[in-house]
Design a protein around this motif. Structure first.
Motif, PDB file in Angstrom:
ATOM      1  N   GLU A   1      21.747-103.266  12.315  1.00 26.32           N
ATOM      2  CA  GLU A   1      22.320-102.256  11.425  1.00 26.32           C
ATOM      3  C   GLU A   1      23.836-102.393  11.276  1.00 26.32           C
ATOM      4  N   LEU A   2      24.421-103.412  11.881  1.00 22.68           N
ATOM      5  CA  LEU A   2      25.881-103.535  11.905  1.00 22.68           C
ATOM      6  C   LEU A   2      26.370-104.660  11.001  1.00 22.68           C
ATOM      7  N   PRO A   3      27.546-104.473  10.402  1.00 25.00           N
ATOM      8  CA  PRO A   3      28.150-105.567   9.637  1.00 25.00           C
ATOM      9  C   PRO A   3      28.653-106.642  10.591  1.00 25.00           C
ATOM     10  N   PRO A   4      28.762-107.885  10.140  1.00 20.67           N
ATOM     11  CA  PRO A   4      29.284-108.934  11.022  1.00 20.67           C
ATOM     12  C   PRO A   4      30.735-108.657  11.400  1.00 20.67           C
ATOM     13  N   LEU A   5      31.101-109.076  12.591  1.00 19.25           N
ATOM     14  CA  LEU A   5      32.473-108.881  13.062  1.00 19.25           C
ATOM     15  C   LEU A   5      33.361-110.034  12.594  1.00 19.25           C
ATOM     16  N   ARG A   6      34.570-109.696  12.122  1.00 23.61           N
ATOM     17  CA  ARG A   6      35.539-110.711  11.715  1.00 23.61           C
ATOM     18  C   ARG A   6      36.755-110.700  12.633  1.00 23.61           C
ATOM     19  N   SER A   7      36.735-109.824  13.642  1.00 23.44           N
ATOM     20  CA  SER A   7      37.831-109.733  14.597  1.00 23.44           C
ATOM     21  C   SER A   7      37.307-109.048  15.844  1.00 23.44           C
ATOM     22  N   PHE A   8      38.058-109.135  16.936  1.00 28.64           N
ATOM     23  CA  PHE A   8      37.724-108.333  18.105  1.00 28.64           C
ATOM     24  C   PHE A   8      37.994-106.866  17.786  1.00 28.64           C
ATOM     25  N   VAL A   9      37.276-105.974  18.471  1.00 30.43           N
ATOM     26  CA  VAL A   9      37.461-104.544  18.223  1.00 30.43           C
ATOM     27  C   VAL A   9      38.143-103.907  19.420  1.00 30.43           C
ATOM     28  N   LEU A  10      38.855-102.827  19.140  1.00 32.43           N
ATOM     29  CA  LEU A  10      39.483-102.023  20.183  1.00 32.43           C
ATOM     30  C   LEU A  10      38.742-100.697  20.302  1.00 32.43           C
ATOM     31  N   PRO A  11      38.689-100.120  21.508  1.00 31.23           N
ATOM     32  CA  PRO A  11      38.093 -98.798  21.640  1.00 31.23           C
ATOM     33  C   PRO A  11      38.866 -97.776  20.800  1.00 31.23           C
ATOM     34  N   GLY A  12      38.149 -96.972  20.031  1.00 30.50           N
ATOM     35  CA  GLY A  12      38.821 -95.963  19.232  1.00 30.50           C
ATOM     36  C   GLY A  12      38.032 -95.590  18.000  1.00 30.50           C
ATOM     37  N   GLY A  13      38.538 -94.610  17.296  1.00 30.55           N
ATOM     38  CA  GLY A  13      37.883 -94.145  16.075  1.00 30.55           C
ATOM     39  C   GLY A  13      37.099 -92.881  16.298  1.00 30.55           C
ATOM     40  N   THR A  14      36.263 -92.872  17.339  1.00 27.05           N
ATOM     41  CA  THR A  14      35.534 -91.666  17.734  1.00 27.05           C
ATOM     42  C   THR A  14      35.516 -91.593  19.257  1.00 27.05           C
ATOM     43  N   ARG A  15      35.346 -90.376  19.756  1.00 28.28           N
ATOM     44  CA  ARG A  15      35.281 -90.207  21.212  1.00 28.28           C
ATOM     45  C   ARG A  15      34.082 -90.961  21.786  1.00 28.28           C
ATOM     46  N   LEU A  16      32.944 -90.914  21.110  1.00 28.23           N
ATOM     47  CA  LEU A  16      31.756 -91.592  21.619  1.00 28.23           C
ATOM     48  C   LEU A  16      31.980 -93.091  21.682  1.00 28.23           C
ATOM     49  N   ASN A  17      32.641 -93.652  20.681  1.00 26.53           N
ATOM     50  CA  ASN A  17      32.952 -95.084  20.714  1.00 26.53           C
ATOM     51  C   ASN A  17      33.743 -95.422  21.964  1.00 26.53           C
ATOM     52  N   VAL A  18      34.758 -94.624  22.268  1.00 32.76           N
ATOM     53  CA  VAL A  18      35.594 -94.876  23.437  1.00 32.76           C
ATOM     54  C   VAL A  18      34.783 -94.758  24.725  1.00 32.76           C
ATOM     55  N   GLU A  19      33.930 -93.747  24.816  1.00 33.77           N
ATOM     56  CA  GLU A  19      33.132 -93.556  26.031  1.00 33.77           C
ATOM     57  C   GLU A  19      32.158 -94.711  26.236  1.00 33.77           C
ATOM     58  N   LEU A  20      31.604 -95.228  25.160  1.00 38.04           N
ATOM     59  CA  LEU A  20      30.691 -96.368  25.289  1.00 38.04           C
ATOM     60  C   LEU A  20      31.444 -97.636  25.655  1.00 38.04           C
TER      61      LEU A  20
END
Length: 204
Positions: free
Chosen positions: A125-144
């Motif tokens: 269900e995810l788009p392909p990644l074109r870069s590394f990601v940083l934790p952030g954007g939503t609290r749940l994203n950071v907790e995961l």
């Protein structure tokens, strides 16, 4: 034991929280052996316990922020099962190999395969990644992401323990796959929440 059960039910009674027996810096393994609290085995299953708490925090965020959202509630059920599996893992890590019985809770190859299936399903269900990601954007994203990093530490500690003592190979494989799963779950959580992923930019 009930039909179809893999492991024995818990047989414990916790009547008091403090015992004063650990004040000298020692604790006991499941088999009764006294060891220092700084022992690699204690550090390993203690970190698995820490990871379980982080997963619990992520589930609580889902309950408070995404209640009624079918996709997030599905992820919460996945994380709830992971919490039980982590307790199984901690149980076997707290036991010397010679004391592990055939029905003692543990993680096994089926649990690893189940994680691989979840990784594939959520990743579709995810788009392909074109870069590394940083934790952030939503609290749940950071907790995961926090769960991912604690899981990686638990994996490193399990490997280190294996340098001096026997460690179930499935325990290491499970932690390895679980950290990958947390990465995918963190990305899915952002996409499902309609939040842009935070991409690494080396020139910021």
């Amino acid at each position: 034991m009930g039909e179809g059960k893999k492991f024995q039910d818990p047989n414990i009674a916790i009547n008091r929280v403090y015992t004063r027996k650990g004040d000298a810096g020692t604790t006991r393994l499941v088999g009764g052996q006294k060891v220092k609290k700084s022992h690699d085995r204690i550090e390993t299953y203690g970190t698995v316990d820490e990871l379980n708490a982080v997963v619990g925090a992520a589930r609580q965020t889902i309950a408070e922020v995404y209640a009624g959202h079918e996709g997030f509630e599905g992820l919460s059920k996945v994380l709830f099962k992971v919490q039980h599996q982590l307790f199984n893992l901690g149980s076997v890590l707290a036991t010397l190999p010679e004391d592990v019985g055939p029905k003692m809770p543990r993680v096994d190859a089926d649990d690893v395969a189940e994680l691989e299936g979840l990784i594939d399903r959520y990743n579709e269900e995810l788009p392909p990644l074109r870069s590394f990601v940083l934790p952030g954007g939503t609290r749940l994203n950071v907790e995961l992401h926090l769960a991912r990093t604690v899981c990686r530490r638990a994996e490193r500690l399990a490997v280190k323990l294996g340098d001096s003592e026997e460690v179930d190979a499935q325990a290491v494989a499970y932690l390895n796959r679980l950290s990958d799963a947390f990465f995918v779950f963190s990305r899915w959580a952002s996409v499902a929440a309609g939040s842009d992923e935070v991409l690494w930019d080396p020139n910021v």
